[in-house]
Design an enzyme around this catalytic site. Structure first.
Site, short mmCIF file in Angstrom:
data_model
loop_
_atom_site.label_atom_id
_atom_site.label_comp_id
_atom_site.label_asym_id
_atom_site.label_seq_id
_atom_site.Cartn_x
_atom_site.Cartn_y
_atom_site.Cartn_z
N ASN A 133 23.74 41.71 27.64
CA ASN A 133 24.09 42.17 26.29
C ASN A 133 22.83 42.26 25.41
OD1 ASN A 133 25.61 43.00 24.11
ND2 ASN A 133 26.33 40.95 23.57
N GLU A 166 23.88 46.08 30.84
CA GLU A 166 23.88 46.22 29.38
C GLU A 166 22.53 45.76 28.80
OE1 GLU A 166 27.08 45.84 25.71
OE2 GLU A 166 27.41 44.61 27.49
N ASP A 205 29.04 44.13 36.04
CA ASP A 205 30.16 44.07 35.12
C ASP A 205 31.03 45.28 35.41
OD1 ASP A 205 31.93 44.11 33.03
OD2 ASP A 205 30.42 44.20 31.45
N HIS A 257 28.62 37.23 28.31
CA HIS A 257 28.92 37.11 29.75
C HIS A 257 28.12 35.97 30.34
CE1 HIS A 257 30.89 41.15 30.49
NE2 HIS A 257 30.35 41.35 29.30
#
Length: 259
Positions: A9, A34, A142, A240
């Protein structure tokens, strides 16, 4: 061999944590999702990750994936590429010998559900094609689908919500049916609190009220040589947690073995 995957992220926000992770776990394979950065936006310390062959595949502020292979475990430089279903910098593959390692970030489908369906369908076809060509696969990332009802905390279960719909779960099963094994569930079959993503509010992570969206999938022959797989809820500040799979020595074809 140790394989790890982590949706960070935002890699620039998690740079120091990534180095902490590498020091803590010393993984042979690192798959990130990400990353939210193009290669030219990365500091030099990340762009040439010490001790790893790697490829960063991202754009500015959105999506992005990378894959990194230890130079000790993989003495020869792998070949990097992207499967045809790659869109929005969501898939990168490293080929080393007969082994293919993929870092995948499936679209969440909230803005383009049909695009997510096409991505998952094409991913299943790619897995089948790779296996037919004699490749062994490790697919990390993911996947933005909770595989079954138990992969969502009871307080959050809603089968009409994107990410938990029966249609998406069926697509994920089609991918697995092409000869892949879900290692995390395989090593923890009875755990009803096996989650890897938590919404960033109301202390849901601390309370372990989340979804399982992150996977290490391995070709059946490789899965037979796996000795463990675990999710680490406590590590890092991403929404995550990392997932780590361990394989017995020589279980994975990777060129010359380490001494």
């Amino acid at each position: 061999m140790k394989v790890s995957t982590w949706n960070v992220n935002g890699i620039r926000a998690r740079e120091s944590q990534l180095f902490d992770w590498l020091h803590l776990e010393r993984p042979d394979v690192v798959c990130l999702q990400e990353i939210k950065a193009s290669p030219e936006q990365l500091p030099e310390t990340l762009r040439e990750l010490p001790g790893y062959w790697g490829l960063w595949h991202g754009g500015k502020g959105y999506s992005g994936v990378s894959v990194h292979l230890s130079r000790d475990a993989f003495p020869d430089a792998p070949a990097f590429g992207h499967p045809e279903f790659d869109v929005e910098n969501r898939a990168v593959v490293a080929d080393a010998g007969e082994l293919s390692i993929a870092s995948i970030y499936v679209p969440n489908g909230n803005k383009d559900y049909l695009g997510k369906v096409r991505f998952l369908e094409a991913m299943a076809a790619w897995v089948a094609e790779r296996h037919a060509a004699g490749r062994r696969l490790i697919v990390c990332g993911d996947l933005n689908v909770a595989r079954t009802e138990r992969d969502v905390h009871p307080k959050l279960r809603k089968p009409t919500e994107i990410g938990q719909t029966p249609a998406e779960q069926a697509l994920l099963e089609q991918i697995l049916a092409r000869g892949l094994v879900d290692l995390l569930r395989g090593f923890d079959p009875d755990n009803d609190r096996l989650f890897t993503w938590w919404a960033p509010w109301r202390n849901l992570r601390e309370r372990n009220i989340g979804w399982r969206l992150d996977y290490v999938l391995a070709s059946e022959p490789l899965a037979a040589g796996a000795v463990g797989c675990r999710a680490l809820r406590e590590f890092g500040s991403s929404d995550h947690g990392p997932v780590v799979a361990d394989f017995a020595p020589r279980a994975v074809t990777r060129g010359p073995s380490r001494a």
